[in-house]
Enzyme design. Structure first.
Site, short mmCIF file in Angstrom:
data_model
loop_
_atom_site.label_atom_id
_atom_site.label_comp_id
_atom_site.label_asym_id
_atom_site.label_seq_id
_atom_site.Cartn_x
_atom_site.Cartn_y
_atom_site.Cartn_z
N ASN A 252 -5.83 8.27 17.14
CA ASN A 252 -5.49 6.93 16.68
C ASN A 252 -4.30 7.09 15.74
O ASN A 252 -4.47 7.53 14.61
CB ASN A 252 -6.69 6.30 15.97
CG ASN A 252 -6.34 4.97 15.32
OD1 ASN A 252 -5.27 4.42 15.56
ND2 ASN A 252 -7.25 4.46 14.49
N TRP A 253 -3.15 6.74 16.23
CA TRP A 253 -1.93 6.94 15.43
C TRP A 253 -1.80 5.95 14.29
O TRP A 253 -0.95 6.11 13.42
CB TRP A 253 -0.69 6.85 16.33
CG TRP A 253 -0.36 8.11 17.04
CD1 TRP A 253 -1.06 9.30 17.02
CD2 TRP A 253 0.79 8.35 17.87
NE1 TRP A 253 -0.42 10.24 17.79
CE2 TRP A 253 0.71 9.68 18.32
CE3 TRP A 253 1.86 7.55 18.28
CZ2 TRP A 253 1.68 10.25 19.15
CZ3 TRP A 253 2.83 8.11 19.12
CH2 TRP A 253 2.74 9.44 19.55
N LYS A 254 -2.59 4.88 14.34
CA LYS A 254 -2.47 3.82 13.32
C LYS A 254 -1.01 3.34 13.28
O LYS A 254 -0.37 3.31 14.33
CB LYS A 254 -3.00 4.31 11.97
CG LYS A 254 -4.41 4.92 12.14
CD LYS A 254 -5.14 5.20 10.87
CE LYS A 254 -6.52 5.78 11.20
NZ LYS A 254 -7.32 6.04 10.02
N SER B 116 -11.63 12.12 9.36
CA SER B 116 -11.10 13.41 8.91
C SER B 116 -11.49 14.58 9.82
O SER B 116 -11.67 15.70 9.34
CB SER B 116 -11.48 13.70 7.45
OG SER B 116 -10.98 12.68 6.60
N GLY C 289 -9.56 9.09 6.45
CA GLY C 289 -8.34 9.28 5.67
C GLY C 289 -8.59 9.82 4.28
O GLY C 289 -7.70 9.82 3.44
N GLY D 72 -7.45 10.49 13.39
CA GLY D 72 -6.32 9.81 12.79
C GLY D 72 -5.22 10.79 12.43
O GLY D 72 -4.42 11.19 13.28
N GLY D 73 -5.19 11.21 11.17
CA GLY D 73 -4.10 12.05 10.65
C GLY D 73 -3.75 13.25 11.54
O GLY D 73 -2.57 13.50 11.82
N HIS E 76 -12.00 -1.19 14.68
CA HIS E 76 -11.75 -0.12 13.70
C HIS E 76 -12.00 -0.65 12.28
O HIS E 76 -11.71 -1.81 12.00
CB HIS E 76 -10.32 0.40 13.84
CG HIS E 76 -10.10 1.65 13.06
ND1 HIS E 76 -9.85 1.63 11.71
CD2 HIS E 76 -10.14 2.95 13.42
CE1 HIS E 76 -9.73 2.89 11.27
NE2 HIS E 76 -9.91 3.71 12.30
N GLU F 70 -10.45 -0.28 9.62
CA GLU F 70 -9.27 -0.82 8.94
C GLU F 70 -9.02 -2.27 9.36
O GLU F 70 -8.56 -3.09 8.57
CB GLU F 70 -8.04 0.07 9.21
CG GLU F 70 -8.14 1.36 8.40
CD GLU F 70 -7.48 2.56 9.02
OE1 GLU F 70 -6.63 2.41 9.93
OE2 GLU F 70 -7.83 3.69 8.61
N GLU G 16 -17.55 6.15 13.03
CA GLU G 16 -16.59 6.50 11.99
C GLU G 16 -17.12 6.06 10.62
O GLU G 16 -16.96 4.89 10.25
CB GLU G 16 -15.24 5.81 12.25
CG GLU G 16 -14.61 6.19 13.56
CD GLU G 16 -13.09 6.12 13.50
OE1 GLU G 16 -12.47 7.16 13.72
OE2 GLU G 16 -12.53 5.05 13.21
P1 13P Z 1 -8.57 10.26 9.87
O1 13P Z 1 -8.79 11.29 10.94
O2 13P Z 1 -7.16 10.22 9.38
O3 13P Z 1 -9.59 10.34 8.79
O4 13P Z 1 -8.77 8.84 10.58
C1 13P Z 1 -9.92 8.63 11.32
C2 13P Z 1 -9.79 7.35 12.01
O5 13P Z 1 -9.80 6.29 11.42
C3 13P Z 1 -9.61 7.36 13.47
O6 13P Z 1 -9.72 6.08 13.99
#
Ligand code: 13P
Length: 252
Positions: free
Chosen positions: A9-11, A213, A173, A234-235, A95, A97, A167
């Site tokens: 997930n590149w956000k 994470s 994050g 994510g990251g 998600h 967020e 999640e």
């Molecule tokens: P991180 O891997 O950066 O914690 O993000 C997880 C996430 O929200 C994937 O959708």
């Protein structure tokens, strides 16, 4: 046997030109690693470039949200049909967020899931508790309720195109990760919720990812757990090396 799915997930990261470079770098690195499905969920404006750059590879492309109406006066929104036509095969729905910053509710998560499925997309449906809920001991209730509400009026046949991503919000994050045991236990709770809705066989066949994470260091341990069928990353999905190492852990 259920499918292991490693999804990024590149956000809100990467421009179209950066997307092309990333995909051209990643494709040879993950070539032939077919024990898992590999998906990257990119910003809307990157989808066309990502689809073109990954044609003929084992990388599939998804979006990060979808509107629930098929068309109309919804300024700034994107429909499932638009995503489908531009070549997206997956879409993340619900998600945390989006729930936290953009007013997403269990009701809109359900509507978006239905719209995406109707258009032929595969949905990565996110559920997870916030820190206070875990500390109060109500994680199981929270994820069960989110799962049930998100899947209202969705058939067992449609569920074949739903991946659940567990999640924990406190792990997103933050560098904090659920322990493999916590991830396994809560993914198991979600699987039991699915069994309650659709029966054991369907629940056993559904892919449930862990997200929060996940990285090249902890992926192998998390993925070794029975109820963890992949990751939503994510990251670490922004770095070809780290993302490939996670794909490798799923192929070991
Ligand atoms: P991180 O891997 O950066 O914690 O993000 C997880 C996430 O929200 C994937 O959708």
């Amino acid at each position: 046997m259920r499918k292991t799915v490693i999804a990024g997930n590149w956000k809100m990261n990467m421009t179209p030109s950066a997307t092309r470079t990333f995909m051209e770098t990643l494709a040879p690195m993950v070539k032939g690693k077919d024990k898992c499905d590999i998906v990257l969920c990119v910003p809307f404006v990157d989808i066309a470039t990502a689809v073109e750059a990954t044609r003929g590879t084992n990388i599939k492309i998804g979006a990060q949200n979808v509107h629930f109406e098929p068309k109309g006066a919804y300024t700034g929104e994107i429909s499932a049909e638009m995503l489908k036509e531009v070549g997206a095969e997956y879409v993340i729905v619900g998600h945390s967020e989006r729930r936290t910053y953009f007013g997403e509710t269990d009701t809109t998560v359900n509507l978006r899931t239905k719209a995406a499925l109707a258009a032929g997309l595969t949905v990565i449906l996110c559920v997870g508790e916030v820190k206070e809920q875990r500390l109060s001991g109500i994680t199981d209730e929270v994820v069960t309720m989110q799962t049930k509400l998100a899947l209202a009026d969705i058939s067992a046949e449609e569920l074949k195109r739903v991946i659940i991503a567990y999640e924990p919000v406190w792990a997103i994050g933050t560098g904090l990760t659920a322990t493999p045991e916590q991830a396994d236990e809560t993914c198991g709770v979600i699987r039991r919720a699915l069994a309650g809705l659709y029966g054991e066989e369907v629940a056993e066949a559904t892919t449930i990812q862990y997200g929060g994470s996940m990285n090249d260091k902890n992926a192998a341990q998390l993925l070794s757990k029975t109820n963890v069928d992949g990751g939503l990353i994510g990251g670490a999905s922004l770095k070809p090396d780290a993302f490939t190492a996670i794909v490798d852990a799923a192929n070991a």
